[in-house]
Write a protein that holds these residues in place. Structure first.
Motif, PDB file in Angstrom:
ATOM      1  N   GLU A 163      54.860   0.208   8.943  1.00  0.00           N
ATOM      2  CA  GLU A 163      53.439   0.602   8.326  1.00  0.00           C
ATOM      3  C   GLU A 163      53.711   2.096   7.821  1.00  0.00           C
ATOM      4  O   GLU A 163      54.046   2.499   8.200  1.00  0.00           O
ATOM      5  CB  GLU A 163      52.185   0.612   9.237  1.00  0.00           C
ATOM      6  N   GLY A 189      46.365  -1.407  18.370  1.00  0.00           N
ATOM      7  CA  GLY A 189      47.224  -2.704  18.176  1.00  0.00           C
ATOM      8  C   GLY A 189      48.394  -2.724  17.071  1.00  0.00           C
ATOM      9  O   GLY A 189      48.918  -3.136  16.983  1.00  0.00           O
ATOM     10  N   GLN A 190      48.465  -1.179  17.160  1.00  0.00           N
ATOM     11  CA  GLN A 190      49.883  -1.489  15.883  1.00  0.00           C
ATOM     12  C   GLN A 190      51.432  -1.769  16.933  1.00  0.00           C
ATOM     13  O   GLN A 190      51.948  -2.553  15.802  1.00  0.00           O
ATOM     14  CB  GLN A 190      49.839   0.294  15.801  1.00  0.00           C
ATOM     15  N   ARG A 206      51.172  -5.566  16.355  1.00  0.00           N
ATOM     16  CA  ARG A 206      51.407  -6.245  15.024  1.00  0.00           C
ATOM     17  C   ARG A 206      52.383  -5.530  14.725  1.00  0.00           C
ATOM     18  O   ARG A 206      53.073  -6.662  14.066  1.00  0.00           O
ATOM     19  CB  ARG A 206      49.878  -4.743  14.326  1.00  0.00           C
ATOM     20  N   LYS A 228      55.282  -9.310  13.349  1.00  0.00           N
ATOM     21  CA  LYS A 228      55.515  -8.964  12.283  1.00  0.00           C
ATOM     22  C   LYS A 228      56.919  -8.746  11.938  1.00  0.00           C
ATOM     23  O   LYS A 228      57.923  -9.815  11.596  1.00  0.00           O
ATOM     24  CB  LYS A 228      55.138  -7.424  11.686  1.00  0.00           C
ATOM     25  N   LYS A 279      52.959 -14.469  17.039  1.00  0.00           N
ATOM     26  CA  LYS A 279      51.805 -14.557  16.766  1.00  0.00           C
ATOM     27  C   LYS A 279      52.230 -14.086  18.244  1.00  0.00           C
ATOM     28  O   LYS A 279      52.427 -14.648  19.013  1.00  0.00           O
ATOM     29  CB  LYS A 279      51.154 -15.172  17.201  1.00  0.00           C
TER      30      LYS A 279
END
Length: 212
Positions: free
Chosen positions: A96, A189-190, A193, A197, A202
């Protein structure tokens, strides 16, 4: 390495001069490919990642990026000799841009610590990469062929009690200490997440104090 030559005041896109001598060319750094919050000024030097070369009626157009995960990969190849020579492999990157990146590394040589090689003596190697990325946080984790171990590693810096893969093979239940729950999930939630990824799984995170 490129130099910002001009900035479009309407779109925020930057024209850049990359390369030297006969190989020098112009490139376009679109607003969407910039690191959020990074200030660009004419004459600024910085590394960019070439994402596409287009041929148009006006000639060749080179599109570059500062937010592409490939930039992180190339920076590690430049700074870490063990990655450049193949002793340490990059097995995954989740990014990100401008905030945080997780990178998974692996070495088949038991004498080589892949994370230590990337960090470098007194953290010098990773410090150079963070500096180039404008202070972006970097989590370097060890890749594992065992999904449960890989997922546990990917949730660093949080400590994990257990990882249970579910029947579909693409999701899992993770149990962490109550004191580690917010760290495992991360701000907004980074952390969870990016771990999902990175691993392609999941991830459902629960604390050991939660009812089953």
């Amino acid at each position: 390495m490129g130099v910002v030559s001009r900035i479009d005041p309407r779109t925020g896109a930057a024209a850049m001069h990359i390369g030297q001598g006969a190989e020098a060319t112009e490139a376009l750094l679109a607003r969407s490919e910039q690191i959020p919050g990074e200030a660009l000024t004419e004459g600024k030097r910085m590394r960019v990642y070439v994402v596409e070369v287009r041929r148009s009626t006006r000639g060749v157009q080179v599109l570059v990026s500062r937010s592409h995960p490939g930039l992180v990969r190339r920076l590690f190849e430049l700074e870490v000799p063990e990655i450049f020579d193949g002793t340490v492999e990059i097995r995954g990157i989740a990014r990100e841009a401008g905030s945080r990146t997780k990178i998974a590394v692996y070495s088949s040589d038991p004498e080589i610590d892949p994370i230590g090689a990337c960090v470098g003596p007194r953290g010098a190697r990773v410090a150079e990469i963070i500096k180039e990325l404008g202070g972006e946080k970097l989590d370097i984790v060890e890749y594992s062929e065992t999904p449960e171990t890989y997922i546990s590693n990917a949730l660093a810096p949080a400590q994990v009690i257990s990882v249970t893969m579910l029947g579909d093979g693409k999701s899992c239940r993770v149990i962490v200490p109550e004191s580690q729950l917010s760290l495992a999930i991360g701000r907004e939630g980074q952390n969870a997440r990016l771990a999902a990824k990175l691993t392609g799984c999941k991830i459902d995170i629960k604390s050991d104090a939660s009812p089953d």
